[in-house]
Design a protein around this motif. Structure first.
Motif, PDB file in Angstrom:
ATOM      1  N   SER A 156      -7.392 -22.341   6.359  1.00 26.47           N
ATOM      2  CA  SER A 156      -7.622 -21.496   7.455  1.00 26.47           C
ATOM      3  C   SER A 156      -6.997 -20.151   7.032  1.00 26.47           C
ATOM      4  CB  SER A 156      -7.223 -21.921   8.752  1.00 26.47           C
ATOM      5  OG  SER A 156      -6.144 -22.460   8.905  1.00 26.47           O
ATOM      6  N   GLU A 157      -5.468 -20.313   6.742  1.00 28.29           N
ATOM      7  CA  GLU A 157      -4.908 -18.985   6.229  1.00 28.29           C
ATOM      8  C   GLU A 157      -5.383 -18.281   5.287  1.00 28.29           C
ATOM      9  OE1 GLU A 157      -1.690 -16.424   6.677  1.00 28.29           O
ATOM     10  OE2 GLU A 157      -2.509 -17.821   7.926  1.00 28.29           O
ATOM     11  N   LYS A 158      -5.779 -18.858   4.244  1.00 27.89           N
ATOM     12  CA  LYS A 158      -6.819 -18.130   3.170  1.00 27.89           C
ATOM     13  C   LYS A 158      -8.112 -17.421   3.561  1.00 27.89           C
ATOM     14  CE  LYS A 158      -9.242 -19.058  -1.085  1.00 27.89           C
ATOM     15  NZ  LYS A 158      -9.969 -19.898  -2.218  1.00 27.89           N
ATOM     16  N   GLN A 159      -8.624 -18.224   4.598  1.00 26.84           N
ATOM     17  CA  GLN A 159      -9.919 -17.677   5.275  1.00 26.84           C
ATOM     18  C   GLN A 159      -9.592 -16.444   5.947  1.00 26.84           C
ATOM     19  OE1 GLN A 159     -12.969 -18.557   4.065  1.00 26.84           O
ATOM     20  NE2 GLN A 159     -13.913 -16.704   5.193  1.00 26.84           N
ATOM     21  N   ARG A 160      -8.464 -16.456   6.749  1.00 24.99           N
ATOM     22  CA  ARG A 160      -8.036 -15.370   7.261  1.00 24.99           C
ATOM     23  C   ARG A 160      -7.922 -14.156   6.564  1.00 24.99           C
ATOM     24  NH1 ARG A 160      -4.021 -12.638   8.815  1.00 24.99           N
ATOM     25  NH2 ARG A 160      -2.235 -13.834   7.453  1.00 24.99           N
ATOM     26  N   LEU A 161      -7.064 -14.201   5.584  1.00 22.77           N
ATOM     27  CA  LEU A 161      -6.959 -13.087   4.623  1.00 22.77           C
ATOM     28  C   LEU A 161      -8.257 -12.397   4.032  1.00 22.77           C
ATOM     29  CD1 LEU A 161      -3.857 -13.838   2.294  1.00 22.77           C
ATOM     30  CD2 LEU A 161      -4.107 -12.057   3.969  1.00 22.77           C
ATOM     31  N   VAL A 162      -9.156 -13.504   3.590  1.00 23.17           N
ATOM     32  CA  VAL A 162     -10.609 -13.126   3.082  1.00 23.17           C
ATOM     33  C   VAL A 162     -11.281 -12.479   4.096  1.00 23.17           C
ATOM     34  CG1 VAL A 162     -12.730 -14.236   2.439  1.00 23.17           C
ATOM     35  CG2 VAL A 162     -10.573 -14.863   1.338  1.00 23.17           C
ATOM     36  N   LYS A 163     -11.223 -12.886   5.437  1.00 23.74           N
ATOM     37  CA  LYS A 163     -12.084 -12.080   6.525  1.00 23.74           C
ATOM     38  C   LYS A 163     -11.272 -10.743   6.752  1.00 23.74           C
ATOM     39  CE  LYS A 163     -13.742 -13.372  11.109  1.00 23.74           C
ATOM     40  NZ  LYS A 163     -14.137 -12.409  11.266  1.00 23.74           N
ATOM     41  N   LYS A 164     -10.198 -10.817   6.651  1.00 29.95           N
ATOM     42  CA  LYS A 164      -9.462  -9.419   7.005  1.00 29.95           C
ATOM     43  C   LYS A 164      -9.675  -8.419   6.035  1.00 29.95           C
ATOM     44  CE  LYS A 164      -5.154  -7.090   7.244  1.00 29.95           C
ATOM     45  NZ  LYS A 164      -3.583  -7.275   7.603  1.00 29.95           N
ATOM     46  N   LEU A 165      -9.978  -8.952   4.642  1.00 26.84           N
ATOM     47  CA  LEU A 165     -10.118  -7.731   3.638  1.00 26.84           C
ATOM     48  C   LEU A 165     -11.731  -7.508   3.673  1.00 26.84           C
ATOM     49  CD1 LEU A 165      -8.140  -9.133   0.702  1.00 26.84           C
ATOM     50  CD2 LEU A 165      -7.738  -7.078   1.799  1.00 26.84           C
ATOM     51  N   GLN A 166     -12.506  -8.663   3.856  1.00 30.84           N
ATOM     52  CA  GLN A 166     -14.024  -8.233   4.246  1.00 30.84           C
ATOM     53  C   GLN A 166     -14.168  -7.059   5.352  1.00 30.84           C
ATOM     54  OE1 GLN A 166     -15.949 -12.085   4.696  1.00 30.84           O
ATOM     55  NE2 GLN A 166     -15.803 -12.494   2.551  1.00 30.84           N
ATOM     56  N   GLU A 167     -13.368  -7.438   6.637  1.00 29.07           N
ATOM     57  CA  GLU A 167     -13.699  -6.468   7.657  1.00 29.07           C
ATOM     58  C   GLU A 167     -13.091  -5.268   7.319  1.00 29.07           C
ATOM     59  OE1 GLU A 167     -12.042  -8.546  10.770  1.00 29.07           O
ATOM     60  OE2 GLU A 167     -13.631  -9.702  11.160  1.00 29.07           O
ATOM     61  N   SER A 168     -11.941  -5.108   6.672  1.00 26.78           N
ATOM     62  CA  SER A 168     -11.489  -3.573   6.310  1.00 26.78           C
ATOM     63  C   SER A 168     -12.396  -2.917   5.467  1.00 26.78           C
ATOM     64  CB  SER A 168     -10.038  -4.020   5.553  1.00 26.78           C
ATOM     65  OG  SER A 168     -10.198  -4.531   4.268  1.00 26.78           O
ATOM     66  N   VAL A 169     -13.030  -3.605   4.548  1.00 28.96           N
ATOM     67  CA  VAL A 169     -14.049  -2.843   3.829  1.00 28.96           C
ATOM     68  C   VAL A 169     -15.347  -2.569   4.273  1.00 28.96           C
ATOM     69  CG1 VAL A 169     -14.956  -2.913   1.528  1.00 28.96           C
ATOM     70  CG2 VAL A 169     -12.834  -3.670   1.741  1.00 28.96           C
ATOM     71  N   LEU A 170     -15.849  -3.308   5.240  1.00 22.68           N
ATOM     72  CA  LEU A 170     -17.107  -3.289   5.738  1.00 22.68           C
ATOM     73  C   LEU A 170     -17.161  -2.791   7.053  1.00 22.68           C
ATOM     74  CD1 LEU A 170     -18.755  -6.670   4.682  1.00 22.68           C
ATOM     75  CD2 LEU A 170     -19.082  -4.405   3.738  1.00 22.68           C
ATOM     76  N   GLU A 171     -16.312  -3.131   8.050  1.00 28.19           N
ATOM     77  CA  GLU A 171     -16.309  -2.863   9.622  1.00 28.19           C
ATOM     78  C   GLU A 171     -15.132  -1.809   9.789  1.00 28.19           C
ATOM     79  OE1 GLU A 171     -16.162  -6.379  11.933  1.00 28.19           O
ATOM     80  OE2 GLU A 171     -17.498  -7.275  10.282  1.00 28.19           O
ATOM     81  N   ARG A 172     -14.103  -1.752   9.322  1.00 25.49           N
ATOM     82  CA  ARG A 172     -13.087  -0.787   9.381  1.00 25.49           C
ATOM     83  C   ARG A 172     -12.943   0.325   8.094  1.00 25.49           C
ATOM     84  NH1 ARG A 172     -10.757  -5.505  10.798  1.00 25.49           N
ATOM     85  NH2 ARG A 172      -9.148  -5.448   9.092  1.00 25.49           N
ATOM     86  N   TRP A 173     -13.827   0.438   7.504  1.00 23.80           N
ATOM     87  CA  TRP A 173     -13.731   1.399   6.373  1.00 23.80           C
ATOM     88  C   TRP A 173     -13.417   2.794   6.759  1.00 23.80           C
ATOM     89  CZ3 TRP A 173     -12.433   0.664   1.834  1.00 23.80           C
ATOM     90  CH2 TRP A 173     -12.538   1.756   0.937  1.00 23.80           C
ATOM     91  N   VAL A 174     -12.508   3.385   6.331  1.00 17.99           N
ATOM     92  CA  VAL A 174     -12.231   4.651   6.619  1.00 17.99           C
ATOM     93  C   VAL A 174     -12.238   5.824   5.691  1.00 17.99           C
ATOM     94  CG1 VAL A 174     -10.550   4.083   8.542  1.00 17.99           C
ATOM     95  CG2 VAL A 174      -9.531   4.163   5.990  1.00 17.99           C
ATOM     96  N   ASN A 175     -12.836   5.178   4.441  1.00 19.76           N
ATOM     97  CA  ASN A 175     -13.142   6.032   3.255  1.00 19.76           C
ATOM     98  C   ASN A 175     -11.721   6.918   2.812  1.00 19.76           C
ATOM     99  OD1 ASN A 175     -14.877   6.397   1.189  1.00 19.76           O
ATOM    100  ND2 ASN A 175     -15.597   8.240   2.307  1.00 19.76           N
ATOM    101  N   ASP A 176     -10.682   6.698   3.292  1.00 19.96           N
ATOM    102  CA  ASP A 176      -9.558   7.630   3.072  1.00 19.96           C
ATOM    103  C   ASP A 176      -8.333   6.545   2.643  1.00 19.96           C
ATOM    104  OD1 ASP A 176      -7.262   9.190   2.904  1.00 19.96           O
ATOM    105  OD2 ASP A 176      -7.753  10.234   4.952  1.00 19.96           O
TER     106      ASP A 176
END
Length: 185
Positions: A95-115
């Motif tokens: 679950s800890e590994k999955q939390r990190l994977v999800k965090k990175l996926q969301e940062s690139v897809l949903e919270r992408w700031v392009n900066d």
């Protein structure tokens, strides 16, 4: 050169982490500033320079694995490889590994700031380390094809930026960009 970042010690105050504090003592003990590339080689035991062996961290991989076992992230197993046994450290806390994977996926897809200057530093560091460890594709592997392509293209654009230019733009991210430069050499 892209790998010319030097490490300058700003504070030798203890961090409370044994490996980090040992690293600070080594950095403090060096007479001339070393580059990030040199410190990566020294601290991971990848150097053969006999004049700098005293700055190596002993058994660093084993010590890192032990710390993660103590935190319940990894476990320790013996695996038999024909003629010898080998200690491995598989993930025990999925679950800890999955939390990190999800965090990175969301940062690139949903919270992408392009900066990168507006990106959370820990997320930027995780993306750089995932890239340097050759696990970035695995982080995005569970995504649908179209999202996978978006995630890979965005991170490729980020990782292709000039580390020296980006490091000069914002305080506090210099080391992250220096590590990227060292792994891109």
């Amino acid at each position: 050169s892209r790998c010319s970042f030097q490490v300058l010690l700003k504070s030798d105050a203890p961090t409370g982490d044994v490996l980090l504090d040992e690293t600070l003592r080594h950095i403090k003990a060096t007479e001339a500033a070393e580059t990030v590339q040199t410190w990566i080689e020294l601290l991971t035991g990848e150097t053969w320079n006999p004049f700098k062996l005293q700055y190596q961290l002993r058994n660093v991989r084993e010590r890192l694995a032990k710390a993660l076992v103590e935190k319940g992230i990894l476990t320790t197993e013996k695996q038999n490889f024909l003629l010898f046994d080998m200690t491995t450290h598989p993930v025990s806390n999925a679950s800890e590994k999955q939390r990190l994977v999800k965090k990175l996926q969301e940062s690139v897809l949903e919270r992408w700031v392009n900066d990168p200057q507006r990106m959370e530093r820990r997320t930027l560091a995780l993306l750089v380390l995932a890239h340097a460890s050759d696990v970035l594709e695995n982080v995005f592997a569970s995504l649908a094809d179209d999202k996978y392509d978006v995630a890979m293209n965005r991170t490729k654009d980020l990782l292709d930026m000039d580390p020296e230019v980006e490091a000069a733009k914002a305080r506090g991210t210099e080391m992250i960009w220096a590590v990227l430069a060292a792994f891109n050499k």
